[in-house]
Design a protein around this motif. Structure first.
Motif, short mmCIF file in Angstrom:
data_model
loop_
_atom_site.label_atom_id
_atom_site.label_comp_id
_atom_site.label_asym_id
_atom_site.label_seq_id
_atom_site.Cartn_x
_atom_site.Cartn_y
_atom_site.Cartn_z
N ILE A 1 0.84 -1.21 0.00
CA ILE A 1 0.00 0.00 0.00
C ILE A 1 0.88 1.25 0.00
N LEU A 2 1.96 1.22 0.78
CA LEU A 2 2.88 2.36 0.78
C LEU A 2 3.49 2.57 -0.60
N GLY A 3 3.79 1.47 -1.29
CA GLY A 3 4.32 1.58 -2.65
C GLY A 3 3.31 2.24 -3.59
N ILE A 4 2.03 1.91 -3.44
CA ILE A 4 0.99 2.53 -4.27
C ILE A 4 0.94 4.03 -4.03
N ILE A 5 1.02 4.43 -2.76
CA ILE A 5 0.99 5.85 -2.43
C ILE A 5 2.17 6.58 -3.08
#
Length: 471
Positions: free
Chosen positions: A257-261
């Motif tokens: 999820i952090l990578g998506i952000i």
């Protein structure tokens, strides 16, 4: 069973990648090229070490020169004004040197090296080396939000071209030596030899001519440059931060999820830089007086910020260390992240001879740590330390903007000495890269190179003096 494809390197459409028809015809030539690569690494490592020391020295002198004088406590206000004036003068001189004598050293210089490897730009090493060194020292030392890592890559590439030109018998190997020097420059700047090699192989893959000899030369140059740097500055990791335990496997979804952000942020970050660069060029229109005036304004502004709000000036390396040991509340860190995005885009778009690697790592730390603090409150059993997400954030923003995920992973683990975090870093950086690609974002340095080539074409069409790679 289908036959395997025949990958013969020097045939057909790949013929252009051959360095020369008579390249390395004897074993003596082969060993001589290896020796030249080691020489490039040694020189690049030494110059980058001096570059780092010069930036540190001039920055300290700008801020603390009056402290050494008698009765310094009574002239503190004068010292503050003097620091701001000195910053304005330093940046103005740095801009003047850059656009007067070697416009190609503006910005990080990485697009210039990529263009040289692709044959669209020429490296005037006799100008690039002194101008990049002096102008970069002045602008970075003035307090602008710039890093020394991109300039170190350009300095290393220029050293490689210099050695190739001096060894006239091996002038045909200038491509290999330029790539080897660029890798050595990054390795010396970050004390990260593997990242230097991977940056050439991954980020400069459209321009780099792959063969076993070129890979050996790049590897040898980075090894020698790292040895030189470590002999001068020690063998400690680039960043002094804690070592973290491996997070549980179930937490990998949080890293994704952090990578998506960061993938979403990275695409927009690149767009802001490209738009900012275009607006700055439109403003100064290559008029030296406007360029120098703009440099003075930037220098004065960020010298003042260095005094009143130091977290909004400088490369950001101090912020990274501070956040790991003394983190603020997540909302304040997000606020600093937003403000540093603005000042980072402004400084880099100005064309000042400085890089963006270090500022991006600071941005990744701020947002990643903010995310980690929030997730640790929501999922306390999933997270060992919020700082793990700060490390992941460093690699994620790098991957999303530069589009080199493996380089981002190796760079961060070498800088922080947290090799056990490779898996969460891979998940975050790959997620950021996939999202950036899905949104149609372009790699930063390739986009800057394309922008500079378009600008050159427009200048030639208008019968003006060409200005190569002012980004």
């Amino acid at each position: 069973m289908p036959k395997s494809p025949n990958f013969r390197f020097f045939q057909g459409g790949m013929l252009k990648h051959r360095t020369t028809p008579k390249f390395l015809t004897t074993q003596t030539d082969y060993y001589a090229l290896l020796f030249l690569s080691a020489l490039v690494g040694g020189i690049a490592g030494s110059v980058v070490a001096m570059f780092e020391a010069s930036i540190r020295l001039i920055g300290e002198q700008r801020l603390h020169f009056l402290d050494s004088l008698p009765y310094s406590e009574f002239i503190a206000p004068v010292g503050a004004v003097g620091a701001v004036v000195a910053g304005a003068a330093m940046a103005a001189v740095g801009f003047w040197l850059t656009f007067k004598f070697a416009p190609e050293v503006a910005g990080s210089g990485i697009p210039h090296i990529e263009g040289a490897l692709d044959g669209t730009h020429e490296i005037r090493w006799h100008r690039v080396l002194p101008v990049k060194f002096i102008a970069g020292t002045l602008t970075i030392g003035s307090g602008m939000v710039l890093g020394r890592e991109g300039p170190s890559i350009q300095i290393g590439g220029a050293v490689g071209r210099m050695v190739a030109c001096k060894g006239k018998r091996f002038s045909h190997s200038s491509h290999i030596l330029t790539a080897a020097g660029a890798a050595a420059g990054l390795a010396a700047a970050f004390n990260a030899p593997l990242a230097g090699i991977l940056f050439i192989v991954e980020e400069m893959r459209p321009q780099f001519r792959y063969n076993i000899t070129s890979i050996k030369c790049v590897t040898l140059a980075t090894a020698v440059a790292t040895i030189v740097m470590r002999s001068l500055h020690g063998q400690e990791a680039f960043l002094t931060i804690p070592s973290f335990e491996v997070p549980p496997l179930r937490s990998l979804i949080l890293f994704a999820i952090l990578g998506i952000i960061f993938g979403i942020i990275g695409v927009n970050f690149n767009k802001w830089i490209l738009k900012g660069t275009a607006k700055v060029k439109k403003y100064h229109q290559n008029k030296l007086s406007r360029i120098v005036f703009m440099g003075a304004i930037f220098g004065a502004t960020f010298s003042l910020l260095h005094l009143v709000a130091p977290k909004l000036s400088g490369s950001g390396m101090e912020i990274i260390t501070e956040m790991f040991y003394s983190p603020m509340t997540w909302i304040i860190m997000v606020g600093f992240f937003v403000l540093r995005v603005i000042v980072t885009v402004a400084c880099f778009s100005s064309g000042a001879p400085g890089g963006i690697f270090a500022p991006m790592l600071a941005l990744g730390t701020l947002l990643g740590l903010s995310y980690g603090v929030v997730m640790s409150a929501w999922f306390p059993g999933w997270i060992a330390e919020p700082g793990v997400y700060a490390i992941a954030g460093m690699g994620a923003l790098f991957a999303a903007t530069v589009r080199a995920p493996v380089t981002g992973v190796i760079l961060v683990v070498e800088m922080t000495n947290n090799y056990q975090l490779i898996l969460p870093l891979l998940v975050t950086t790959l997620g950021a890269t996939f999202i950036a690609q899905a949104l149609g974002g372009q790699p930063l340095y390739s986009a800057l190179l394309k922008q500079s080539l378009v600008k050159d074409k427009e200048l030639r069409a208008d019968h003006q003096t060409p200005l190569k790679d002012v980004t």
